[in-house]
Design an enzyme around this catalytic site. Sequence first.
Site, PDB file in Angstrom:
ATOM      1  N   ASN A 277       0.809  -1.218   0.000  1.00 11.95           N
ATOM      2  CA  ASN A 277       0.000   0.000   0.000  1.00 11.95           C
ATOM      3  C   ASN A 277       0.846   1.274   0.000  1.00 11.95           C
ATOM      4  O   ASN A 277       0.367   2.346   0.359  1.00 11.95           O
ATOM      5  CB  ASN A 277      -0.995   0.007   1.160  1.00 11.95           C
ATOM      6  CG  ASN A 277      -0.334  -0.193   2.517  1.00 11.95           C
ATOM      7  OD1 ASN A 277       0.891  -0.174   2.633  1.00 11.95           O
ATOM      8  ND2 ASN A 277      -1.138  -0.382   3.546  1.00 11.95           N
TER       9      ASN A 277
ATOM     10  N   ARG B 128       3.448   7.646  11.410  1.00 10.57           N
ATOM     11  CA  ARG B 128       2.984   7.216  12.721  1.00 10.57           C
ATOM     12  C   ARG B 128       2.818   8.443  13.604  1.00 10.57           C
ATOM     13  O   ARG B 128       3.650   9.358  13.593  1.00 10.57           O
ATOM     14  CB  ARG B 128       3.960   6.224  13.364  1.00 10.57           C
ATOM     15  CG  ARG B 128       3.973   4.849  12.712  1.00 10.57           C
ATOM     16  CD  ARG B 128       2.647   4.131  12.844  1.00 10.57           C
ATOM     17  NE  ARG B 128       2.636   2.828  12.199  1.00 10.57           N
ATOM     18  CZ  ARG B 128       2.188   2.591  10.980  1.00 10.57           C
ATOM     19  NH1 ARG B 128       1.723   3.591  10.240  1.00 10.57           N
ATOM     20  NH2 ARG B 128       2.192   1.358  10.491  1.00 10.57           N
TER      21      ARG B 128
ATOM     22  N   HIS C 112      -7.352   6.345  10.127  1.00 13.39           N
ATOM     23  CA  HIS C 112      -6.184   5.765   9.460  1.00 13.39           C
ATOM     24  C   HIS C 112      -6.648   4.969   8.234  1.00 13.39           C
ATOM     25  O   HIS C 112      -6.872   3.753   8.290  1.00 13.39           O
ATOM     26  CB  HIS C 112      -5.426   4.862  10.423  1.00 13.39           C
ATOM     27  CG  HIS C 112      -4.051   4.509   9.943  1.00 13.39           C
ATOM     28  ND1 HIS C 112      -3.113   3.896  10.738  1.00 13.39           N
ATOM     29  CD2 HIS C 112      -3.450   4.671   8.748  1.00 13.39           C
ATOM     30  CE1 HIS C 112      -1.993   3.707  10.060  1.00 13.39           C
ATOM     31  NE2 HIS C 112      -2.189   4.165   8.826  1.00 13.39           N
TER      32      HIS C 112
ATOM     33  N   GLN D 245      -4.893   4.074  18.498  1.00 14.35           N
ATOM     34  CA  GLN D 245      -5.852   3.883  17.421  1.00 14.35           C
ATOM     35  C   GLN D 245      -6.807   2.751  17.784  1.00 14.35           C
ATOM     36  O   GLN D 245      -6.321   1.660  18.089  1.00 14.35           O
ATOM     37  CB  GLN D 245      -5.133   3.587  16.097  1.00 14.35           C
ATOM     38  CG  GLN D 245      -4.362   4.777  15.587  1.00 14.35           C
ATOM     39  CD  GLN D 245      -3.819   4.606  14.172  1.00 14.35           C
ATOM     40  OE1 GLN D 245      -3.495   5.575  13.526  1.00 14.35           O
ATOM     41  NE2 GLN D 245      -3.692   3.380  13.684  1.00 14.35           N
TER      42      GLN D 245
END
Length: 386
Positions: A147, A285, A333, A314
């Site tokens: 990704n 991050r 995210h 998260q």
Amino acid sequence: MAKVLCVLYDDPVDGYPKTYARDDLPALDGYPGGQTLPTPKGVDFTPGHLLGSVSGELGLRRFLEERGHTLVVTSDKDTEDSEFDRELADADVVISQPFWPAYLTAERIARAPKLKLAITAGIGSDHVDLDAAIEHGVTVAEVTYCNSISVAEHVVMMILSQVRNYLPSYQVVLDGGWNIADCVSRSYDVEGMHVGTVAAGRIGLAVLRRLKPFDVHLHYTDRHRLPREVEEELNLTWHAGTQDMVPHCDVVTVNAPLHPETEGLFDDKLISTMKRGAYLINTARAKIADRDSIVRALESGQLAGYAGDVWYPQPAPADHPWRTMPHHGMTPHISGSSLSAQARYAAGTREILENWLDGESIREEYLIVQGGGLAGTGAHSYSTRT
């Protein structure tokens, strides 16, 4: 037989999709630089379908159960006595996504004596305590490059949306207004700006390549300097460190892994050296940036905008200050979890499982930890405290 514990995000609020906006995905021949796409022996899913949520199961159930293995899928990972914690005790394999990470802390790894493999369905394994994985002989692997381009596209989108003041202008339309002056009072052109990336690996370099046509001045810093021909092709200015680069930049994008050298990097001190009115984009991050320093910089005007899709923890709590700070463009995210990316990281996860279950070698580029130390991509990108 192995027990595979898979932690995925919840299904859509209206239920698992019955139809999709598009009927297919573009066919890719490979990744930039020559790395091949995931090559599992088979898949049991339709590319373009929602695979990263609980009902999607990364397309793994049929494959695992036909071989006699057990698959447990849950989104419950952070509550007291979570299903993740209950099932972890006798799990052989844990699969988690960076978007909904199951934090494999040293304490959790110590409570999982059978654990032998931790797979990141995506890129970025900092939710695993790598030192503890090394100590306990746990192999850590991720689907490298699956990704990277997805995230790079997201970065470019966020840069443009911040500099052009897109989100507030869109809100004017939703609110039924037409005040052009309000929309353009914080809108600029990207053309001619100095844009720098912290790290120029797969994602950072892809961002630089996509920004070159915008006629910007490109900067980068990385512990591994790019080849001269790449620097010349993109007209890049290299800096020895982040501290050296950021004073020159109108836009800084963070594309580095989280490890001891990057944690807390963007604090009050570093941000004070940036141009007043610079933009900071962070899809890497959250802990690379100090949470409260970002809020202070936006409130004071030192930063003109902050955008990203990474938070800590998260999912982010409802009262997280990044939800309400001024001039932000935060999203959940999602940058690396497009339906296109999901097809690749689901296939890569299956490839890793096939290799491990059959006693075959896992691709070198997928490895983060193996054999009691950093390995493969992990040796190139990460550092540990030991």
